[in-house]
Design an enzyme around this catalytic site. Structure first.
Site, PDB file in Angstrom:
ATOM      1  CE  LYS A  72      -3.902  -2.633   1.964  1.00  0.00           C
ATOM      2  NZ  LYS A  72      -4.828  -2.775   3.144  1.00  0.00           N
ATOM      3  CG  ASP A 122      -9.700  -0.177   5.049  1.00  0.00           C
ATOM      4  OD1 ASP A 122      -9.543  -0.375   3.966  1.00  0.00           O
ATOM      5  OD2 ASP A 122      -9.017  -0.092   6.068  1.00  0.00           O
ATOM      6  CD  GLN A 156      -3.538  -4.480   6.167  1.00  0.00           C
ATOM      7  OE1 GLN A 156      -3.884  -3.361   5.702  1.00  0.00           O
ATOM      8  NE2 GLN A 156      -4.266  -5.803   5.516  1.00  0.00           N
TER       9      GLN A 156
HETATM   10  N1  GUN Z   1      -7.089  -6.789   5.781  1.00  0.00           N
HETATM   11  C1  GUN Z   1      -7.448  -7.466   4.656  1.00  0.00           C
HETATM   12  N2  GUN Z   1      -8.217  -6.677   3.656  1.00  0.00           N
HETATM   13  C2  GUN Z   1      -8.042  -5.295   4.119  1.00  0.00           C
HETATM   14  C3  GUN Z   1      -8.367  -4.255   3.698  1.00  0.00           C
HETATM   15  O1  GUN Z   1      -8.884  -4.042   2.803  1.00  0.00           O
HETATM   16  N3  GUN Z   1      -8.356  -3.175   4.600  1.00  0.00           N
HETATM   17  C4  GUN Z   1      -7.700  -3.113   5.955  1.00  0.00           C
HETATM   18  N4  GUN Z   1      -7.640  -1.929   6.713  1.00  0.00           N
HETATM   19  N5  GUN Z   1      -7.323  -4.580   6.205  1.00  0.00           N
HETATM   20  C5  GUN Z   1      -7.549  -5.463   5.598  1.00  0.00           C
END
Ligand code: GUN
Length: 300
Positions: free
Chosen positions: A61, A128, A105
């Site tokens: 990311k 998110d 995350q």
């Molecule tokens: N863990 C797995 N997919 C995601 C996501 O799209 N966002 C976040 N914050 N954690 C994740």
């Protein structure tokens, strides 16, 4: 009708890398415009603990931000971080004008109450789409809200391949707040007009139900669970799963498989996403899109 495109049942492989690159390219003009106006879109990525898969995702990311010229901050906090410390960091990021998107995350370590933490993120920075205010906006079809990146990426793939959703029966296997539920909401919304069934671990006769689907979205987190007898001839199959399974023949000792038994299913489909290279690359592309959107909305 799209589903009869592939009369010989040679499936079209949906190339998520290619579509993700197109999405990223499409953001460049707006990023340049915002940056020229003194508002470089900024994303803060917060990771608590040392889950190896999460470390990889968080790294990807931050790297994607750098590639697009976005500002980013990576916060890698120790496993012992308290909930209060995490919440204090979020409040600081809420107040930081350089930051337009905040992401914690998932999953955090077990002593952290994820839902309570998310409530502290300013919904305008919740790229998110996990905050209840954004969940409500999705259900209300209010486009100012943020939609979770993975289901948003799935919709973008359907669009990119001209796959019709209106009037189709979509079965979403999995009811998570990250994928299953938002995916179902996107498909049933007036923009897509699908008829949607959400299936889960207690669903009776899951193979039979899935066989009634024109579109299957597999988001259960169980390696290769969707077998050939789940899939109607000509169906579209989107595989959201990213599962590590032990494989001694690989240098890392594992390989990545989806929730779909790809080898068994592919010849029955009209379209299918591979794992890796299908839905996965879209998640980060849509995160970039959501961060640019947050910047635009916060600075207009
Ligand atoms: N863990 C797995 N997919 C995601 C996501 O799209 N966002 C976040 N914050 N954690 C994740």
């Amino acid at each position: 009708m799209i589903l009869s495109n592939n009369k010989d049942m040679t499936p079209t492989l949906i190339d998520g890398k290619e579509v993700a690159n197109r999405v990223r390219e499409g953001l460049k003009a707006e990023i340049a415009e915002l940056t020229a106006a003194g508002h470089t879109p900024g994303l803060a990525v917060v990771l608590v603990g040392e889950d190896p898969a999460s470390q990889v995702y968080v790294g990807s990311k931050v790297k994607a931000c750098a590639e697009l010229g976005l500002y980013s901050q990576k916060w890698a906090l120790p496993t012992e971080t308290t909930q209060q410390e995490l919440v204090e960091l979020i409040h600081k990021l809420n107040a930081d004008d350089r930051i337009h998107g905040i992401l914690v995350q998932s999953p955090p370590p077990p002593h952290i109450d994820e839902e309570a933490v998310i409530l502290n993120i300013d919904p305008r920075k919740d790229v998110d789409g996990f905050h209840p205010a954004n969940v409500a906006k999705l259900v209300l079809e209010d486009e100012e809200g943020f939609v979770p990146c993975t289901p948003l990426g799935c919709m973008e793939l359907l669009k990119a391949y001209g796959i019709e959703t209106a009037g189709k029966h979509a079965v979403v296997v999995g009811r998570s707040m990250i994928v299953g539920k938002p995916m179902a909401n996107l498909l049933v919304a007036k923009k897509a007009n699908a008829t949607v069934t959400i299936a889960h671990s207690r669903t009776k006769d899951l193979p039979g139900l899935c066989r009634t689907a024109d579109i299957i979205v597999a988001a259960v987190g169980r390696p290769e669970m969707i077998k050939a007898d789940f899939v109607k001839e000509g169906a579209v199959v989107l595989d959201v799963g990213i599962n590590r399974i032990p494989d001694a023949t690989r240098p890392r000792g594992y390989r990545i498989v989806g929730d779909v038994d790809f080898a068994a299913v592919k010849d029955r489909c009209s379209y299918i996403t591979p794992v890796p290279g299908g839905v996965g690359p879209m998640t980060i592309a849509m995160l970039m899109a959501n961060t640019v959107k947050a910047c635009r909305q916060l600075t207009r």
